[in-house]
Scaffold this motif. Structure first.
Motif, PDB file in Angstrom:
ATOM      1  N   GLU A 135       0.906  -1.087  -0.158  1.00 36.37           N
ATOM      2  CA  GLU A 135      -0.112   0.138   0.036  1.00 36.37           C
ATOM      3  C   GLU A 135       0.859   1.343   0.017  1.00 36.37           C
ATOM      4  OE1 GLU A 135      -0.502  -2.059   3.158  1.00 36.37           O
ATOM      5  OE2 GLU A 135      -0.950  -3.611   1.224  1.00 36.37           O
ATOM      6  N   GLY A 136       1.908   1.176   0.763  1.00 33.82           N
ATOM      7  CA  GLY A 136       2.927   2.383   0.774  1.00 33.82           C
ATOM      8  C   GLY A 136       3.506   2.664  -0.544  1.00 33.82           C
ATOM      9  N   GLN A 137       4.016   1.509  -1.213  1.00 34.72           N
ATOM     10  CA  GLN A 137       4.482   1.876  -2.459  1.00 34.72           C
ATOM     11  C   GLN A 137       3.393   2.392  -3.469  1.00 34.72           C
ATOM     12  OE1 GLN A 137       5.950  -1.932  -3.670  1.00 34.72           O
ATOM     13  NE2 GLN A 137       7.419  -1.882  -1.953  1.00 34.72           N
ATOM     14  N   ASP A 138       2.189   1.878  -3.226  1.00 34.40           N
ATOM     15  CA  ASP A 138       0.937   2.454  -4.116  1.00 34.40           C
ATOM     16  C   ASP A 138       0.850   3.918  -3.997  1.00 34.40           C
ATOM     17  OD1 ASP A 138       0.820  -0.156  -5.285  1.00 34.40           O
ATOM     18  OD2 ASP A 138      -0.811  -0.744  -4.080  1.00 34.40           O
ATOM     19  N   ARG A 139       0.938   4.268  -2.545  1.00 31.42           N
ATOM     20  CA  ARG A 139       0.712   5.559  -2.268  1.00 31.42           C
ATOM     21  C   ARG A 139       1.897   6.567  -2.920  1.00 31.42           C
ATOM     22  NH1 ARG A 139       0.521   6.877   4.167  1.00 31.42           N
ATOM     23  NH2 ARG A 139       0.366   8.925   4.155  1.00 31.42           N
ATOM     24  N   ALA A 140       2.957   6.012  -2.784  1.00 30.85           N
ATOM     25  CA  ALA A 140       4.007   6.872  -3.182  1.00 30.85           C
ATOM     26  C   ALA A 140       3.841   7.021  -4.729  1.00 30.85           C
ATOM     27  CB  ALA A 140       5.534   6.319  -3.244  1.00 30.85           C
ATOM     28  N   PHE A 141       3.521   5.935  -5.533  1.00 32.27           N
ATOM     29  CA  PHE A 141       3.398   6.220  -6.916  1.00 32.27           C
ATOM     30  C   PHE A 141       2.155   6.982  -7.296  1.00 32.27           C
ATOM     31  CE2 PHE A 141       5.962   2.407  -7.380  1.00 32.27           C
ATOM     32  CZ  PHE A 141       7.021   2.733  -8.096  1.00 32.27           C
ATOM     33  N   ALA A 142       1.230   6.944  -6.399  1.00 30.05           N
ATOM     34  CA  ALA A 142       0.005   7.559  -6.546  1.00 30.05           C
ATOM     35  C   ALA A 142       0.189   9.016  -6.401  1.00 30.05           C
ATOM     36  CB  ALA A 142      -1.108   7.438  -5.779  1.00 30.05           C
ATOM     37  N   LYS A 143       1.214   9.476  -5.559  1.00 26.00           N
ATOM     38  CA  LYS A 143       1.571  10.814  -5.387  1.00 26.00           C
ATOM     39  C   LYS A 143       2.350  11.400  -6.513  1.00 26.00           C
ATOM     40  CE  LYS A 143       1.885  14.554  -2.601  1.00 26.00           C
ATOM     41  NZ  LYS A 143       1.009  15.361  -2.258  1.00 26.00           N
ATOM     42  N   LEU A 144       3.301  10.504  -7.056  1.00 30.50           N
ATOM     43  CA  LEU A 144       4.061  10.997  -8.104  1.00 30.50           C
ATOM     44  C   LEU A 144       3.291  10.943  -9.514  1.00 30.50           C
ATOM     45  CD1 LEU A 144       7.247   8.822  -7.679  1.00 30.50           C
ATOM     46  CD2 LEU A 144       7.296  11.176  -7.710  1.00 30.50           C
ATOM     47  N   ASP A 145       2.228  10.343  -9.649  1.00 33.17           N
ATOM     48  CA  ASP A 145       1.164  10.386 -10.651  1.00 33.17           C
ATOM     49  C   ASP A 145       0.946  11.612 -10.829  1.00 33.17           C
ATOM     50  OD1 ASP A 145       0.815   7.980 -12.045  1.00 33.17           O
ATOM     51  OD2 ASP A 145      -0.447   7.049 -10.553  1.00 33.17           O
TER      52      ASP A 145
END
Lengths: 369, 552
Positions: free
Chosen positions: A204-214
Motif C-alpha cells: 500500500e505504501g508503494q502504491d501511495r508513493a506512486f499515486a503521489k508521483l502520478d
C-alpha cells in the motif's frame, strides 16, 4: 594525554612508513573516477601532491565510475584486474563488497588517524557503510528552482513544492529511478520522516508513493545524467528539479544562472574509494600508500577548494577554506553545513539494496505506462 | 551468389562420368592414377589452401565474436550459483513440499547453517543473496546479515563443551582428533577415515571448516579454533552414537570423546531453526525457502520468463508477472514498432535524395553526397544534443512557431522526451544508412531504360513505377535491413531523448548489464532480441529474397 596519543600515533605512523617503503611498490596506478569537475578536484587535492612527493609514480585516470561495478565484474571474471583504486558511490561499494569484487579493509590499519589521534574508523564514523568502503566526500541530491518564474505564488521552501502545482506550476525534472523520488513522494503525502522506509516496505505504501508521483508525472522530465537538470533549468525547460548539490553549485556560482538552492529534505550520499579484490602485492602496496595519503584530514579538506562536496572526515570540516578560483567561502555551500542540513533525509543503503530490484521494475513499468 | 555460380559447373563432368558405360577403363592421369582420384586430390588441396587462408579470420571471429556472444547468451539459463553455494540445502530441500509443510525440516535448517557458514568464509554468500534478491525482495540483506552471525550458530554447544574441557575450543586438539595422519597444512584438509566412520557429521563439518579457512583466508587449521557449527555437529553425533562404539574408538584424543559422550546427555540443546530466527525473523517466511527451492536446479528458465513478463511460482508453475511489474513485452512491441517507423521514415526521406544524387551531374552529386556524409562523420552525441536544442519547448522550432504566431506561448509543442523526438532524432542519425545503399544501386540503373519506356509511350509515373522503381528495390532492401537492425539495438539516442515513452528494450538491457548487474536477465532479453531479428530476417528472405539485396 592528548600529546601522548599524538606522539603514539606519530610513532606508529613512523613505524609503518619504513615497513611500507621496504615493500616492493609498483610505480604506476590506474585510478577510476567520474571525470569532469569532480575528478579534477581529486587530481588537484590528492594526485598532484602525491606525485610531487613521488615523482616516479605514474597515475592514469579512467573515467569509468558510472559502469565501475559491471566492468570490475567483467575484469574479475576474466582474471585480469586492470584498476588499482575505484571511486564509487556507497550503494555500488556495498554491491561490490557483496559480490566479493572489492577488498575488505581494516580502516584503522590502512587510513591515517586524525591529527588529534582519533582513529580513522571514529573519524569517518557512520559513513563507513561497508567493510570495503573508504569514504571521501558527502554529497547530496537536492532540489533547486529558477528564481525568476513570474506566475509563482511565493518561493518554494520545502521539498513538497515539487507536488504543489497550484502555487508553483511548470515542468519539473527528477531522476529516472525510484530512489529519493519515492521517499519525497511519501514525505509530501504526510508520512513522517522516520516512518518512510517502513511504509515503503508495504504494498500500500508503494502504491501511495506512486499515486503521489502520478500527480506530476506528465509535467516531469526524467533525467538519467546529473548534468541534465542544471541545463534544463538554465534553458527554462524546467523550473524545479533535483540534481547533485555540486552540479547546482557550478550552475549558480560559476555560471551565474538564475537558480536557487532548496536544501530541504536533501538526501546525503557518499562517494569514496574501493580497492579491487585480488591485486598483486606490489600494486596493493602502492595503492595503500596512496590511499593513506589521499584520505588524510588535510587532503580531504583540500578537495573542497575545487568542489562543493563535504569531506567525509569529521576532523576535516574545520579546515575547509575558500574556492581555489572563485575565492568564495566554501563552508556555506557544503551539504553538511548546519544551515543547509536543517532537514535532511537519511538514505537507507541496506534497505535499498533489498528493494532496488523490485522497486526499480515497478518504477520503470509505472514510467512506461 | 557468385559461389553458387562457381560451384554449378562442377557436377557436370561428374555427371558425364556416370553417363559413360561401366565397362570402359577408367581414365588415367599422367602419373597413372585414376583421373577421378587425381582430380579429387587436387581439389582437396585447393580447398585446404582456401580454408587455410580463411582460417585466421575464422579463428579471429570465433574467438572474439562468436565465443563471447555464446558465453553471454549461455548466462540466460545458467543458475549453478545456488547449488554450488548451498549444496547441502539444495539436497535437503528436495524433501520439502511447500504445499504440505509450512516450513522445511530441522535438517534443512541444519544444512543451511553448514552451507552458509562455509559460504561466508569464502565470501560468496552475499553474491548468492544478490542473485536470489532478483526473485524475492529481501533475500540480499537476509543473507548478508545472517552471514555475520552464522559462525556462532551452535555457540550453546561450544560453551558447554568448553566448560567440560577447554581443549574443545582449541585448534590443535581438533586437528589431532579429526585429521588424517598423513595430512599437513598446505594440502587440502583430509579427515581420517576412522573418525569419519564413527562421527560422520562432525568429520564433514570440521573438514568444511578447515578447507574453507585454507581456501578463503589461507589460514592453517592447526592455528584456528573451529567455528561453533562444528560443535553443533559434534553434539548431534555424540547423541546418536552408541557409548560402546566410542569406548572402542582408539584414534588420537579418544579420551576427549569418551568424556564428552558421558556428559553430553545432560547438555542443553537448541533447535537450529531458533538460531536462524534469533538472527533474522525472515527465515520463517516460506517464500524465502520456496525461492531457494525453485531456483536450485543448475539451469533455469526464470530469466526468459521474466523477459516475457512471466515468472516461476514457488511450486514450479509458470504464472503471469504482477501487473505493476509488466514492462518487457511493452518494450519489445515498442522497439519493433518504432524501428519500423524509423525505417519507413528513412525510406520516405532517403529515396528522393538518393534519386536526386544519382541523377545529378557528378560535381553537384558529390557535393550533395558530402552533405549526406557530413552528419555521418559527426559524433552521435552531438547530433542527438542538437535535436534537443531544436525540439525542446524553449528550443529553436518552438521559438520560431511562437514568433510566427502559429503556437501560443503557453502552449508550446512537446516534441522531445517522447516517441516523436526519438523517431525524429533516430531517423536523422540513420538516414545515411538508407541513402548510401540506395544511391549505389541507383547509380547502376541505366537511364536508357526509363528513356526507352517513355519513347514507347509510358507516362513519367509509369516509367518510374514500372521500370525504375523495381530496379531500385535491392537498394531499399539493403537500406531497410541496415536501418532496422541498427535501430532495434539502439540505446544512446532513446536514452537521451526518449523520455518515458520513447525508450527501447536496449535501454533495459544496458540497465541490467551496468546497473542492476542482473546479467542473466540482460542475456535473456538480448537472446530474445537476437531471435526476433533472425526471424524477421528469415521472413524478409521468404518475402523479398535475400539475393535481392544489394549493398552496392
Amino acid at each position: 594525554m592528548k600529546l601522548k596519543t599524538v606522539l603514539l600515533s606519530t610513532g606508529a605512523a613512523l613505524a609503518i612508513a619504513p615497513a611500507a617503503i621496504a615493500q616492493e611498490m609498483a610505480d604506476s596506478m590506474t585510478l577510476v573516477s567520474w571525470g569532469g569537475a569532480y575528478q579534477a578536484s581529486q587530481v588537484n587535492a590528492y594526485a598532484s601532491p602525491y606525485q610531487a612527493m613521488h615523482p616516479d609514480v605514474e597515475i592514469t585516470w579512467d573515467e569509468s565510475s558510472p559502469e565501475a561495478v559491471a566492468k570490475l565484474r567483467a575484469q574479475n571474471e576474466a582474471g585480469n584486474i586492470a584498476w588499482d583504486l575505484v571511486d564509487v558511490v556507497a550503494a555500488d561499494a556495498m554491491r561490490l563488497c557483496d559480490e566479493g569484487l572489492a577488498m575488505e579493509v581494516d580502516h584503522d590499519e590502512i587510513l591515517a588517524p586524525a591529527p588529534d589521534g582519533t582513529p580513522a574508523s571514529d573519524d569517518f564514523g557512520d559513513l563507513i557503510v561497508s567493510d570495503c568502503y573508504i569514504p571521501q566526500i558527502v554529497y547530496s541530491t537536492t532540489l533547486a528552482y529558477r528564481n525568476d518564474v513570474e506566475d509563482w505564488t511565493g518561493t518554494p521552501d520545502t521539498v513538497c513544492a515539487l507536488f504543489d502545482t497550484e502555487n508553483f506550476p511548470g515542468t519539473r525534472t527528477l531522476e529516472r529511478r525510484p530512489i529519493n523520488n519515492l521517499e519525497w513522494a511519501l514525505y509530501c503525502d504526510g508520512v513522517a520522516k522516520e516512518d518512510i522506509y517502513d511504509v515503503l516496505e508495504t504494498e500500500e505504501g508503494q502504491d501511495r508513493a506512486f499515486a503521489k508521483l502520478d500527480t506530476i508525472k506528465d509535467q516531469t522530465i526524467w533525467w538519467s545524467a546529473a548534468a541534465e537538470p542544471p541545463q534544463l533549468l538554465a534553458d527554462g525547460e524546467a523550473v524545479l528539479g533535483s540534481s547533485y548539490n555540486g552540479r547546482w553549485f557550478s550552475a549558480i556560482e560559476e555560471q551565474d544562472q538564475p537558480i536557487s538552492m532548496l536544501w530541504d529534505m536533501q538526501v546525503f550520499d557518499l562517494d569514496g574509494w574501493i580497492i579491487p579484490a585480488g591485486l598483486p602485492e606490489d600494486r596493493l602496496a602502492r595503492v595503500k600508500d596512496f590511499v593513506y595519503f589521499a584520505t588524510d584530514t588535510q587532503r580531504l579538506a583540500d578537495q573542497a577548494k575545487w568542489i562543493s562536496y563535504g569531506p567525509a572526515r569529521e576532523s576535516s570540516a574545520p579546515l575547509v577554506s575558500t574556492h581555489a578560483e572563485l575565492g568564495i567561502e566554501m563552508g556555506p555551500h557544503m551539504p553538511t553545513d548546519p544551515e543547509n542540513a536543517a532537514n535532511t533525509l537519511l538514505y537507507n543503503y541496506e534497505w535499498w539494496a533489498d528493494y532496488r530490484d523490485d522497486l526499480d521494475a515497478k518504477f520503470q513499468a509505472w514510467l512506461a505506462q | 551468389m557468385t559461389d553458387a555460380a562457381a560451384d554449378a559447373p562442377i557436377p557436370k563432368p561428374d555427371a558425364g562420368d556416370r553417363a559413360r558405360p561401366e565397362r570402359q577403363e577408367p581414365l588415367l592421369a599422367a602419373d597413372g592414377s585414376p583421373l577421378k582420384k587425381s582430380l579429387q586430390r587436387s581439389l582437396r588441396r585447393q580447398k585446404l589452401r582456401a580454408f587455410g587462408l580463411v582460417a585466421p579470420l575464422l579463428l579471429f571471429v570465433l574467438v572474439t565474436f562468436i565465443a563471447p556472444i555464446a558465453d553471454m547468451l549461455f548466462r540466460s539459463v545458467e543458475n549453478q550459483i545456488v547449488s554450488e553455494t548451498l549444496p547441502r540445502t539444495v539436497v535437503a530441500l528436495e524433501q520439502w513440499d511447500p504445499e504440505q509443510d509450512e516450513l522445511p525440516s530441522e535438517d534443512t535448517f541444519l544444512a543451511m547453517a553448514y552451507d552458509l557458514v562455509e559460504a561466508q568464509e569464502l565470501k560468496i554468500h552475499t553474491r548468492l543473496g544478490t542473485r536470489l534478491n532478483y526473485e524475492t525482495t529481501g533475500i540480499s540483506s537476509l543473507f548478508r546479515r545472517t552471514g555475520r552471525g552464522v559462525d556462532d550458530f551452535g555457540e550453546i554447544y561450544l560453551d558447554q563443551f568448553e566448560d567440560l574441557n577447554p581443549n574443545w575450543d582449541e585448534a590443535g586438539p581438533w586437528v589431532d582428533l579429526v585429521a588424517d595422519e598423513g595430512w599437513e597444512h598446505p594440502a587440502p584438509f583430509e579427515p581420517s577415515e576412522r573418525f569419519a566412520a564413527l562421527m560422520s557429521e562432525t568429520a564433514a563439518a570440521y573438514a568444511s571448516f578447515a578447507r574453507a579457512i585454507q581456501q578463503g583466508s589461507d589460514d592453517n587449521p592447526r592455528e584456528e579454533e573451529p567455528w561453533a557449527p562444528v560443535h553443533m555437529a559434534l553434539y548431534h553425533d555424540l547423541m546418536r552414537t552408541d557409548p560402546g562404539a566410542i569406548a572402542a574408538y582408539e584414534g588420537p584424543r579418544a579420551e576427549m570423546l569418551r568424556e564428552a559422550r558421558a556428559a553430553v546427555e545432560g547438555f542443553e540443546s537448541q533447535p537450529v531453526r531458533e538460531m536462524f530466527v534469533a538472527e533474522e525473523e525472515d527465515w520463517l517466511d516460506p517464500e524465502v525457502w520456496a525461492t531457494i527451492k525453485t531456483f536450485s536446479p543448475p539451469y533455469t528458465p526464470g530469466y526468459f520468463l521474466t523477459s516475457v513478463d512471466l515468472k516461476l511460482s514457488p511450486d514450479g508453475e509458470v504464472v503471469a508477472q504482477d501487473e505493476d511489474q509488466r514492462i518487457y513485452m511493452l518494450l519489445f512491441q515498442r522497439t519493433l514498432f518504432m524501428s519500423l517507423m524509423i525505417m519507413g521514415c528513412t525510406i520516405l526521406l532517403g529515396y528522393p535524395i538518393a534519386y536526386l544524387i544519382s541523377n545529378l551531374p557528378l560535381r553537384t552529386a558529390n557535393l550533395l553526397l558530402i552533405l549526406v556524409l557530413l552528419p555521418f562523420w559527426t559524433s552521435l552525441l552531438v547530433r542527438t544534443s542538437a535535436w534537443k536544442v531544436l525540439l525542446q519547448q524553449q528550443g529553436v522550432i518552438n521559438d520560431t512557431l511562437v514568433w510566427i504566431g502559429l503556437v501560443a506561448d503557453d502552449a508550446r509543442l512537446t516534441m522531445i522526451n517522447n516517441q516523436f523526438g526519438t523517431i525524429v532524432a533516430m531517423t536523422h542519425i540513420l538516414l545515411p544508412f538508407m541513402i548510401l545503399p540506395l544511391y549505389s544501386v541507383m547509380k547502376t540503373i541505366p537511364p536508357s531504360y526509363v528513356r526507352a519506356a517513355k519513347s514507347l509511350g509510358a507516362t513519367n509515373w509509369t516509367a518510374f513505377w514500372r521500370v525504375y522503381f523495381p530496379q531500385s528495390v535491392p537498394g531499399i532492401g539493403a537500406g531497410c535491413i541496415l536501418v532496422f537492425i541498427l535501430s532495434i539495438g539502439y540505446y544512446i539516442t532513446p536514452e537521451l531523448v526518449g523520455g518515458t515513452t520513447g525508450t527501447f528494450i536496449s535501454n533495459r538491457i544496458a540497465f541490467h548489464i551496468s546497473s542492476s548487474l542482473n546479467w542473466g536477465l540482460a542475456a535473456a532479453l538480448g537472446t530474445i532480441l537476437l531471435v526476433v531479428v533472425l526471424v524477421l530476417y528469415w521472413v524478409y528472405d521468404r518475402i523479398v529474397g535475400i539475393d535481392n539485396v544489394s549493398l552496392g
